[in-house]
Motif scaffolding. Sequence first.
Motif, mmCIF file in Angstrom:
data_model
loop_
_atom_site.group_PDB
_atom_site.id
_atom_site.type_symbol
_atom_site.label_atom_id
_atom_site.label_comp_id
_atom_site.label_asym_id
_atom_site.label_seq_id
_atom_site.Cartn_x
_atom_site.Cartn_y
_atom_site.Cartn_z
ATOM 1 N N TRP A 1 47.957 35.959 62.079
ATOM 2 C CA TRP A 1 49.067 35.125 61.658
ATOM 3 C C TRP A 1 48.559 33.863 60.975
ATOM 4 N N LEU A 2 49.470 33.216 60.268
ATOM 5 C CA LEU A 2 49.212 31.921 59.646
ATOM 6 C C LEU A 2 50.112 30.882 60.299
ATOM 7 N N PRO A 3 49.642 29.655 60.411
ATOM 8 C CA PRO A 3 50.482 28.611 61.017
ATOM 9 C C PRO A 3 51.831 28.495 60.313
ATOM 10 N N VAL A 4 52.868 28.247 61.111
ATOM 11 C CA VAL A 4 54.214 28.071 60.551
ATOM 12 C C VAL A 4 54.184 26.934 59.530
ATOM 13 N N GLY A 5 54.821 27.158 58.405
ATOM 14 C CA GLY A 5 54.835 26.137 57.357
ATOM 15 C C GLY A 5 53.720 26.291 56.341
ATOM 16 N N THR A 6 52.830 27.269 56.564
ATOM 17 C CA THR A 6 51.761 27.499 55.590
ATOM 18 C C THR A 6 52.366 27.923 54.256
ATOM 19 N N THR A 7 51.946 27.282 53.185
ATOM 20 C CA THR A 7 52.388 27.670 51.849
ATOM 21 C C THR A 7 51.211 28.304 51.125
ATOM 22 N N LEU A 8 51.422 29.520 50.680
ATOM 23 C CA LEU A 8 50.361 30.245 49.994
ATOM 24 C C LEU A 8 50.425 29.911 48.501
ATOM 25 N N ALA A 9 50.029 28.672 48.197
ATOM 26 C CA ALA A 9 50.094 28.197 46.815
ATOM 27 C C ALA A 9 49.083 28.948 45.956
ATOM 28 N N PRO A 10 49.418 29.170 44.685
ATOM 29 C CA PRO A 10 48.447 29.834 43.806
ATOM 30 C C PRO A 10 47.214 28.962 43.603
ATOM 31 N N GLN A 11 46.085 29.624 43.390
ATOM 32 C CA GLN A 11 44.839 28.925 43.088
ATOM 33 C C GLN A 11 44.554 29.107 41.604
ATOM 34 N N THR A 12 44.123 28.028 40.948
ATOM 35 C CA THR A 12 43.992 28.047 39.496
ATOM 36 C C THR A 12 42.603 27.637 39.047
ATOM 37 N N SER A 13 42.264 28.084 37.847
ATOM 38 C CA SER A 13 40.992 27.722 37.221
ATOM 39 C C SER A 13 41.139 27.944 35.719
ATOM 40 N N SER A 14 40.157 27.477 34.957
ATOM 41 C CA SER A 14 40.165 27.700 33.513
ATOM 42 C C SER A 14 38.738 27.722 33.000
ATOM 43 N N ALA A 15 38.570 28.268 31.809
ATOM 44 C CA ALA A 15 37.258 28.312 31.152
ATOM 45 C C ALA A 15 37.479 28.133 29.658
ATOM 46 N N THR A 16 36.512 27.469 29.025
ATOM 47 C CA THR A 16 36.620 27.185 27.601
ATOM 48 C C THR A 16 35.353 27.641 26.886
ATOM 49 N N ASP A 17 35.533 28.255 25.731
ATOM 50 C CA ASP A 17 34.394 28.676 24.905
ATOM 51 C C ASP A 17 34.788 28.571 23.438
ATOM 52 N N ARG A 18 34.013 27.798 22.677
ATOM 53 C CA ARG A 18 34.225 27.647 21.242
ATOM 54 C C ARG A 18 35.683 27.333 20.886
ATOM 55 N N GLY A 19 36.218 26.376 21.642
ATOM 56 C CA GLY A 19 37.563 25.905 21.334
ATOM 57 C C GLY A 19 38.689 26.707 21.946
ATOM 58 N N LEU A 20 38.374 27.831 22.596
ATOM 59 C CA LEU A 20 39.401 28.647 23.232
ATOM 60 C C LEU A 20 39.388 28.389 24.730
ATOM 61 N N VAL B 1 41.145 29.490 28.409
ATOM 62 C CA VAL B 1 41.940 30.489 29.132
ATOM 63 C C VAL B 1 42.161 29.975 30.548
ATOM 64 N N ALA B 2 43.404 30.000 31.001
ATOM 65 C CA ALA B 2 43.756 29.571 32.354
ATOM 66 C C ALA B 2 44.085 30.793 33.204
ATOM 67 N N VAL B 3 43.624 30.783 34.453
ATOM 68 C CA VAL B 3 43.928 31.871 35.375
ATOM 69 C C VAL B 3 44.648 31.320 36.597
ATOM 70 N N GLU B 4 45.514 32.139 37.156
ATOM 71 C CA GLU B 4 46.255 31.785 38.363
ATOM 72 C C GLU B 4 46.179 32.957 39.324
ATOM 73 N N ALA B 5 45.724 32.713 40.541
ATOM 74 C CA ALA B 5 45.541 33.773 41.539
ATOM 75 C C ALA B 5 46.517 33.569 42.693
ATOM 76 N N ARG B 6 47.207 34.635 43.057
ATOM 77 C CA ARG B 6 48.122 34.614 44.200
ATOM 78 C C ARG B 6 47.749 35.726 45.171
ATOM 79 N N LEU B 7 47.880 35.434 46.468
ATOM 80 C CA LEU B 7 47.628 36.456 47.483
ATOM 81 C C LEU B 7 48.745 37.481 47.441
ATOM 82 N N ASP B 8 48.395 38.745 47.196
ATOM 83 C CA ASP B 8 49.391 39.814 47.119
ATOM 84 C C ASP B 8 49.621 40.444 48.489
ATOM 85 N N HIS B 9 48.546 40.854 49.163
ATOM 86 C CA HIS B 9 48.658 41.411 50.512
ATOM 87 C C HIS B 9 47.267 41.442 51.139
ATOM 88 N N VAL B 10 47.219 41.725 52.428
ATOM 89 C CA VAL B 10 45.942 41.881 53.119
ATOM 90 C C VAL B 10 45.900 43.270 53.740
#
Length: 196
Positions: free
Chosen positions: A73-92, A94-103
């Motif tokens: 279980w997870l503590p009551v009130g836990t919010t499974l917020a998405p985790q984000t990151s980005s990478a840049t190469d030669r002016g481009l 890209v942003a990524v967003e990860a969400r927990l789908d299931h375990v």
Amino acid sequence: MTETTCVEYTDAACATLLYHPPDTADPVAPTDPAALARHALAVLRLAPPDLRLTPPPDPGDPNTLVNTPTHLWLPVGTTLAPQTSSATDRGLTVAVEARLDHVTLTTDDVPTASTDCTPADLVTGPPASPFDPPACGHVWRTTSADRPGGAFHLTVTYHWGITWTGGGRTGTLTTTTTATYDVAVRERPVTLRPDP
């Protein structure tokens, strides 16, 4: 194609010919947004949520009983917020967003078991009673006394859904992270009553 250049003439004839070998170097390829998204995901280092077990694993003492559920279980009130990151190469960029789908819970008792739980199954708080059926959990039917280390292994696999955007494109990726727990299981104690 090999090119040549005449650098010296004699009587209108070429006396010295300079050869230029063909340029075999590949031109710089444009950045692939999908590849850049995979790079951003690789550096994200996804952090699993603060998952709890009841009863909690205790390496020094068997911590659950045969035919008694182990709750995840997870503590009551836990919010499974998405985790984000980005990478840049030669002016481009890209942003990524990860969400927990299931375990997925996988155990090595016999028969082996695999159970999927949704995030909603996990955000339940601690069980009201350790004998309640778990929204997410497992029940061992035998003791772990004869197992290596005297414990069963419980592997929790986190399945993440990833979306990415960049370069005018979007896409999806998937990845997993895992955690393993040692769970010692003993027989339910028997209380002997004296004869009346």
